[in-house]
Design a protein around this motif. Structure first.
Motif, short mmCIF file in Angstrom:
data_model
loop_
_atom_site.label_atom_id
_atom_site.label_comp_id
_atom_site.label_asym_id
_atom_site.label_seq_id
_atom_site.Cartn_x
_atom_site.Cartn_y
_atom_site.Cartn_z
N TYR A 15 53.61 38.52 33.57
CA TYR A 15 54.26 39.28 32.50
C TYR A 15 55.50 38.53 32.02
CZ TYR A 15 51.37 42.81 34.77
OH TYR A 15 50.32 43.50 35.31
N ARG A 16 55.60 38.37 30.72
CA ARG A 16 56.76 37.71 30.10
C ARG A 16 57.15 36.42 30.82
NH1 ARG A 16 57.30 43.08 29.81
NH2 ARG A 16 58.21 43.17 31.86
N ILE A 20 52.44 36.20 38.39
CA ILE A 20 52.07 37.16 39.44
C ILE A 20 50.84 36.61 40.18
CG2 ILE A 20 51.22 39.50 39.88
CD1 ILE A 20 54.10 39.55 38.89
N ALA A 39 46.12 43.81 48.95
CA ALA A 39 47.06 44.89 49.22
C ALA A 39 47.70 45.37 47.93
CB ALA A 39 48.13 44.39 50.19
N ASN A 40 48.44 46.45 48.01
CA ASN A 40 49.21 46.93 46.84
C ASN A 40 50.12 45.82 46.36
OD1 ASN A 40 49.43 49.94 48.64
ND2 ASN A 40 48.28 49.70 46.75
N GLY A 41 50.11 45.60 45.07
CA GLY A 41 51.01 44.61 44.50
C GLY A 41 50.53 43.18 44.62
N SER A 42 49.31 42.96 45.09
CA SER A 42 48.85 41.58 45.26
C SER A 42 48.40 40.93 43.94
CB SER A 42 47.71 41.52 46.29
OG SER A 42 46.65 42.34 45.88
N GLY A 43 48.23 41.75 42.90
CA GLY A 43 47.92 41.18 41.59
C GLY A 43 46.54 41.51 41.05
N LYS A 44 45.88 42.51 41.63
CA LYS A 44 44.51 42.83 41.21
C LYS A 44 44.46 43.35 39.76
CE LYS A 44 44.07 45.80 44.57
NZ LYS A 44 45.44 45.75 45.14
N THR A 45 45.33 44.32 39.49
CA THR A 45 45.32 44.88 38.13
C THR A 45 45.74 43.84 37.10
OG1 THR A 45 45.71 47.12 38.92
CG2 THR A 45 46.38 46.66 36.66
N THR A 46 46.74 43.04 37.47
CA THR A 46 47.19 41.98 36.56
C THR A 46 46.03 41.03 36.24
OG1 THR A 46 49.36 42.15 37.59
CG2 THR A 46 48.93 40.16 36.31
N GLU A 153 39.82 50.46 40.21
CA GLU A 153 39.93 51.74 40.93
C GLU A 153 39.06 52.82 40.29
OE1 GLU A 153 41.68 51.73 43.59
OE2 GLU A 153 43.47 50.50 43.38
N GLN A 186 39.79 50.69 46.25
CA GLN A 186 40.53 51.01 47.48
C GLN A 186 39.59 51.31 48.65
OE1 GLN A 186 43.75 50.93 48.18
NE2 GLN A 186 44.36 50.35 46.12
N ALA A 233 53.43 40.39 45.16
CA ALA A 233 52.81 39.24 44.53
C ALA A 233 53.87 38.25 44.10
CB ALA A 233 51.99 39.69 43.33
P1 ATP Z 1 47.91 48.16 43.41
O1 ATP Z 1 46.81 48.04 44.43
O2 ATP Z 1 49.14 48.79 43.98
O3 ATP Z 1 47.48 48.77 42.12
P2 ATP Z 1 47.72 45.45 42.34
O4 ATP Z 1 47.15 44.48 43.33
O5 ATP Z 1 46.80 45.95 41.29
O6 ATP Z 1 48.41 46.65 43.10
P3 ATP Z 1 49.43 44.67 40.18
O7 ATP Z 1 49.44 46.03 39.57
O8 ATP Z 1 48.67 43.59 39.50
O9 ATP Z 1 48.97 44.74 41.69
O10 ATP Z 1 50.95 44.24 40.34
C1 ATP Z 1 51.30 42.96 40.84
C2 ATP Z 1 52.79 42.75 40.62
O11 ATP Z 1 53.05 42.72 39.21
C3 ATP Z 1 53.67 43.85 41.20
O12 ATP Z 1 54.77 43.22 41.84
C4 ATP Z 1 54.10 44.63 39.99
O13 ATP Z 1 55.39 45.18 40.17
C5 ATP Z 1 54.11 43.59 38.90
N1 ATP Z 1 53.89 44.18 37.59
C6 ATP Z 1 52.89 45.03 37.24
N2 ATP Z 1 52.99 45.39 35.94
C7 ATP Z 1 54.07 44.74 35.45
C8 ATP Z 1 54.69 44.67 34.18
N3 ATP Z 1 54.20 45.35 33.12
N4 ATP Z 1 55.79 43.90 34.04
C9 ATP Z 1 56.28 43.20 35.08
N5 ATP Z 1 55.73 43.21 36.31
C10 ATP Z 1 54.65 43.96 36.50
#
Ligand code: ATP
Length: 245
Positions: A15-16, A20, A39-46, A153, A186, A233
């Protein structure tokens, strides 16, 4: 081997300008169900947002059907990509049938996938249960010419029976229609039961890739090392335990 529906080459996501996910090299082939774990925050959604065209890559390429694409999601959707998220993305004021029609889904195909939807066709989608809404969302994605499904999810917060139905429907679409699917889920055990392969993200990098059978064999280690704690991440990641590749 068939050509990948989806491939990334040295993909960096974030992001910006803040990275990640780093140096992601993954493939999804027709008929394959792939689990993207972490894990949570590992970057899957990104990762999924970048693959779907909702986020621009910071570096590297996303290839769909062998071609580099920078197209936004609505254009990728026309090329056969469906992106399903945890947010129930039905139109609450439309009926089940109207939701399918608006989504260009075939009603008969949708009820073949989820017979549960048949008696609900005239009901407003806003009145459906969470599980029914997610069945509708997935039916809308699968009952049209979707080649590639990205799902974030899919079954968050749903009853085990419904989770099973959703994942079984994805497996069947892969087996019967050659769908390629990348699932963030999950319910690790459930998704490994239906997946072919696995990518494991840790601190924004792939730490393990292999067959679902290998992952199942190492599930205790994977869970203890990579999935148990909340990871951040983009941090250094030298403290990882190697897994068989
Ligand atoms: P979860 O299982 O908790 O959903 P995830 O593996 O899907 O986690 P992401 O949602 O990709 O993880 O987030 C990865 C990192 O990117 C996190 O540290 C989060 O805070 C950061 N992040 C997510 N969205 C943004 C955003 N819009 N701007 C800046 N950082 C972001």
């Amino acid at each position: 081997m068939t050509d990948p529906l989806l491939m990334t080459r040295g993909l960096h996501c974030g992001y910006r300008g803040v990275e990640i996910v780093r140096d992601l090299n993954i493939t999804v082939r027709p008929g394959e169900v792939i689990a993207l774990l972490g894990a949570n925050g590992s970057g899957k959604t990104t990762t999924l947002l970048t693959l779907a065209g909702e986020l621009k890559p910071l570096a590297g390429d996303v290839l769909i059907d062998g071609r580099v694409t920078t197209a936004p999601l609505h254009k990728r959707a026309r090329q056969g990509l469906a992106f399903v998220t945890e947010e129930r993305s039905t139109f609450a004021n439309l009926t089940t049938r109207q939701n399918l029609t608006v989504g260009r889904a075939n009603i008969m195909a949708a009820t073949a996938i989820f017979p549960e939807l048949e008696p609900l066709m005239s009901r407003g989608a806003g009145l459906l249960s969470g599980g029914e809404q997610q069945m509708l969302t997935l039916a809308r994605a699968l009952a049209r010419p979707t080649k590639l499904l990205l799902a974030d999810e899919l079954s968050l917060g749903l009853a085990p029976k419904t989770v099973g139905k959703l994942l079984t429907a994805v497996r069947a679409a892969a087996d019967e229609h050659g769908l390629g699917a990348l699932l963030v889920e999950q319910h690790v055990h459930r998704v490994l039961d239906i997946a072919d392969r696995v990518y494991l993200l840790h601190h924004g990098r792939i730490r393990f890739s292999g067959t679902a059978a290998e992952a199942r064999k190492n599930i205790d280690e994977i869970q203890a090392t990579y999935l148990a704690s909340t990871a951040t991440a983009g941090q250094g990641s030298k403290d990882t335990v190697p897994l068989p590749h």
